[in-house]
Enzyme design. Structure first.
Site, short mmCIF file in Angstrom:
data_model
loop_
_atom_site.label_atom_id
_atom_site.label_comp_id
_atom_site.label_asym_id
_atom_site.label_seq_id
_atom_site.Cartn_x
_atom_site.Cartn_y
_atom_site.Cartn_z
N THR A 46 -12.93 -9.70 11.25
CA THR A 46 -12.33 -9.97 9.20
C THR A 46 -12.40 -11.93 8.88
O THR A 46 -11.52 -12.13 10.01
CB THR A 46 -11.72 -9.36 8.49
OG1 THR A 46 -10.52 -9.48 9.15
CG2 THR A 46 -12.77 -7.23 9.15
N ASP A 47 -12.64 -11.98 8.13
CA ASP A 47 -12.54 -12.96 7.82
C ASP A 47 -10.49 -12.64 6.76
O ASP A 47 -10.47 -11.83 6.52
CB ASP A 47 -13.63 -13.38 5.99
CG ASP A 47 -12.68 -15.04 6.04
OD1 ASP A 47 -11.42 -16.16 6.51
OD2 ASP A 47 -13.68 -15.83 5.26
N TRP A 48 -10.07 -13.79 6.69
CA TRP A 48 -8.77 -13.69 6.63
C TRP A 48 -8.40 -12.45 5.46
O TRP A 48 -8.60 -12.72 4.24
CB TRP A 48 -7.82 -14.62 6.89
CG TRP A 48 -7.31 -14.44 7.92
CD1 TRP A 48 -6.43 -15.08 7.95
CD2 TRP A 48 -7.79 -14.87 8.92
NE1 TRP A 48 -5.47 -15.30 9.78
CE2 TRP A 48 -7.04 -15.16 10.04
CE3 TRP A 48 -8.84 -14.47 9.34
CZ2 TRP A 48 -6.49 -14.91 11.70
CZ3 TRP A 48 -8.99 -14.57 11.14
CH2 TRP A 48 -8.43 -15.26 11.56
#
Length: 781
Positions: free
Chosen positions: A210-212
């Site tokens: 995932t993106d953060w």
């Protein structure tokens, strides 16, 4: 299946499973040694700051970019970083996207080939590259919830095609999903994108992260193909996975498969990165200078450059000459090992510099004193080197630009300087196109984009002729923002961003619509000239010769476009399908061969759900830009002759009249009714709503909403543009991300209490927050 902290995965010593570190790129290493964050607020260790992707793309040089990737990878490996989060390769749909400086191009072929080269360079060192953000991350505004609505053909031909090249040619071990939804489904839990396309069609078998803070539904993300959620949620979402398996909502076999994929990356990258390499800061810095030299673009030159007459009196004006703008802001913010100041570098040359004046306030506001001093210096000089550009607050992660103009004080300064000295050489800084109503008032324009820590040296080398500029634009420059096909609908409404222009972005629109532009895609001048001749096309390769007919050694970027002459479905006039950068000494001639790949004559057939090679007549075009075609050859292809859209009226797209696409016309192309774009102001807010919607809540919510812009304005007043922009990121954050980005300081029950406070039940929500905070302190779930 989630991080141990902000940057590391979990280690399990009893099973000999090590932790690995993922950290930011993409144009250098951003490894934080202390407090961690995702927006570049806290300091990171010094590292080489190379030119940003928007700059490197202007080199059109795959070998150079591969080399830059290797240099970045070596630094990452030396710091025990296993996964470097980059390159960024989202398509530049609109010039106002605040993160365009991190992306390569408006064209998917160029984007894909350059990103594949960087991936290969990074992974040569044993570090995993992580191309991002998959997919259709076309705006920063409300990026964590916005639904990018794009028709199937544009999705495949524009927004996925660059990633296809990156995956198939670059073979990355990791890929990062984007925050946004794609056609109604969050990218991180989008089975069509992650399984059908990424895994089944392209053969990707690596790690999906995932993106953060980019997780919406952890279990649905896992089912779709995601393995790793970052950063740590202190076990909150891990527990969701456990409960889903227990309740038969998630097959244990799926979990096993995701764990196995994660472990492959953990062990593979761990064995390569725990070995010390000798890194020379000076060698790294020289590479940064070389990369910048090959990426600068000469946009205009009325005989002013190179600066040959050493007796000419030269004035240097503009704050960017002293304090260079060399990179963007946000998660890519690098702490450079050194910075080449242009003022210092130009003193080392033989140029006759008579003085420097700041000229304008960098962050806006008029100063008659600075302006008058600059004009006085300009009067005494033969040539003015004027340094203008976009400041640090203009383009950054988490925000989109409001317009395409330079600041008013810079424009006024240029006007005043032109009144006293007509010999102005303009040196621009910034990661995105700007409007240039002043173009006739300057004799030369050199665009440095964001050239990294060696930019000062590179600019001086080009100005003096030590280096012949060879960069060409990887994006089109419209005359005004109103010319951009998505200008009326960007960045979208509250909940959706509708890509009504379909495939017609950048040069695909301007060239097809015969729109007058400032600078075309692929454009760039040189101190020498080139002759193209003798094109031969054999069906698979184009061969021709090119000769340097000038006095300077140079490098010419040759571009191959394919133009369908009788396609029965709407299409761009031509599309880039090949390129090569050719070094040539004066009077030297070389024979060039450019191969064409499997999609050179293909388009995505929405009825057949696949790429097809269409029957018909085509033209192979060889040029110096999309509008400077030097050679051509025709051929006929035998392929698919079916016609998609047979039962749909797409006449408005046939005519390329995409500035005013009506909802009903786009719905025909998209195949569905448009979802609601507006917020329901009476809605009870929940975890998936964003902080900005607090303004529709109770008194506490309204106060919360008012506080954030107040802090932003205060920071702007204090001349802290980067921090000011990052504060606004909070407004567009979903409530769920507050808990998941807190590292365990807030659980979901506390979050529900906070949301109740926002919704107008202050004391009830406060009691719930205190209650569950007490549970956390005592180690209870």
């Amino acid at each position: 299946m989630s991080g141990a902290n902000f940057w590391n995965t979990k280690a399990i010593p009893r099973l000999n499973i090590p932790s690995i570190m993922l950290t930011d790129g993409p144009h250098g290493l951003r490894k934080q040694g202390g407090k961690a964050d995702h927006l570049g607020l806290n300091k990171s260790i010094p590292a080489t700051c190379f030119p940003t992707a928007a700059t490197l793309a202007n080199s059109w040089d795959t070998e150079l970019i591969k080399k830059v990737g290797e240099y970045i990878g070596n630094e990452a490996s030396n710091e025990n970083v296993n996964v470097l989060l980059g390159p960024g390769l989202n398509i530049k749909r609109n010039p106002l996207c605040g993160r365009n400086f991190e992306y390569f191009s408006e064209d998917p072929y160029l984007t894909g080939k350059l990103s594949a080269a960087m991936i290969q360079g990074i992974q040569k060192t044993g570090v995993s590259a992580c191309p991002k953000h998959f997919a259709v991350n076309s705006q920063e505004t409300r990026r964590m919830i916005v639904d990018e609505i794009v028709d199937e053909r544009a999705l495949h031909e524009l927004y996925l095609e660059g990633f296809r090249y990156a995956v198939e040619d670059g073979k990355p071990k990791t890929i990062m999903t984007s925050y946004n939804k794609v056609n109604g489904v969050y990218a991180n839990e989008n089975t069509y994108l992650l399984k059908n396309v990424l895994k089944d069609q392209w053969g990707f078998d690596g790690l999906i992260v995932t993106d953060w803070g980019g997780n919406n539904n952890r279990v649905e993300g896992l089912k779709a193909g995601n393995q790793l959620e970052m950063p740590s949620t202190n076990g909150m979402t891990d527990q969701e996975i456990v409960e889903a398996v227990k309740n038969n909502e998630l097959e244990e076999a799926i979990l096993d498969e995701r764990v196995e994929s994660l472990l492959r990356i953990v062990f593979d990258t761990h064995k390569h990165t725990h070995c010390t390499k000798t890194i020379s800061e000076e060698t790294q810095h020289k590479m940064a200078i070389e990369a910048a030299c090959k990426s600068l673009v000469l946009l205009k030159n009325e005989g002013m450059l190179p600066l040959k007459d050493r007796n000419q009196k030269i004035a240097i004006i503009g704050d960017f000459a002293d304090k260079p703008r060399y990179q963007g802001a946000g998660s890519s913010l690098i702490v450079p090992t050194k910075i080449d100041s242009l003022l210092n570098e130009i003193k080392k040359s033989s140029l006759n510099v008579i003085g420097y004046e700041k000229g304008f306030k960098r962050l806006g506001g008029h100063s008659k004193t600075l302006q008058n001093k600059a004009c006085y210096l300009a009067k005494q000089s033969d040539i003015v080197l004027l340094f203008l550009g976009l400041d640090e607050g203009s383009e950054a992660e988490g925000i989109d630009r409001k317009h395409m103009r330079l600041s008013d004080n810079q424009l006024l300064l240029l006007d005043k300087l032109h009144e006293v000295n007509g010999n102005i050489v303009l040196i621009l800084a910034g990661g995105s196109p700007i409007e240039m109503p002043f173009i006739e008032k300057v004799k030369a324009v050199l665009h440095s984009y964001l050239p990294g820590q060696g930019g000062g040296s590179a600019i001086v080398k080009v100005l003096t002729g030590d280096i012949n500029p060879s960069g060409k634009l990887s994006e089109s420059y419209p005359i005004s923002y109103s010319d951009v096909p998505s200008s009326k609908i960007y960045p979208g409404k509250y909940l959706t961003s509708e890509h009504r222009e379909s495939i017609f972005i950048g040069y695909r629109y301007y060239d097809t619509a015969k729109k007058e532009i400032l600078f075309p895609f692929g454009y760039g001048l040189s101190y020498t000239s080139y002759e193209y001749k003798n094109l031969i096309f054999n069906g698979k390769t184009a061969s021709f010769s090119i000769r340097n007919t000038g006095e300077y050694e140079g490098e010419e970027i040759v571009q191959l476009y394919v133009k369908p002459l009788d396609r029965k479905v709407f299409s761009a006039e031509k599309e880039l399908k090949g390129f090569v950068k050719v070094p040539l000494k004066p009077n030297e001639e070389k024979q060039i061969i450019i191969p064409l790949d499997k999609h050179a004559f293909s388009y995505y057939h929405v009825d057949q759900k696949k790429w097809v090679e269409a029957s018909g007549e085509y033209e192979i075009l060889i040029g110096a830009s999309s509008r400077d075609i030097r050679l051509s050859s025709k051929l006929t292809k035998t392929g698919d002759s079916t016609v998609p859209y047979e039962n749909i009226d797409v006449l408005i797209y046939d005519s390329c009249d995409v500035h005013n696409i009506k909802t009903e016309d786009f719905e025909k192309l998209y195949g569905k009714k448009m979802p609601n774009s507006n917020w329901d102001e009476s809605k009870i807010l929940d975890r998936n709503d964003i902080v900005e919607q607090s303004k529709y809540g109770g008194i506490f919510g309204k106060c919360l909403y008012a506080l954030i812009p107040f802090i932003k304005n205060l920071l702007s007043f204090m001349k802290k543009p980067i921090t000011s922009n990052n504060v606004m990121f909070i407004l567009e954050m979903p409530f769920r991300s507050i808990a998941r980005m807190s590292g365990g300081r807030m659980n979901m029950e506390m979050l529900d209490g906070f949301i109740e406070m926002v919704n107008g039940h202050f004391f009830k929500g406060l009691f719930k927050m205190i209650k569950y905070k007490w549970f956390i302190k005592r180690g209870r779930k």
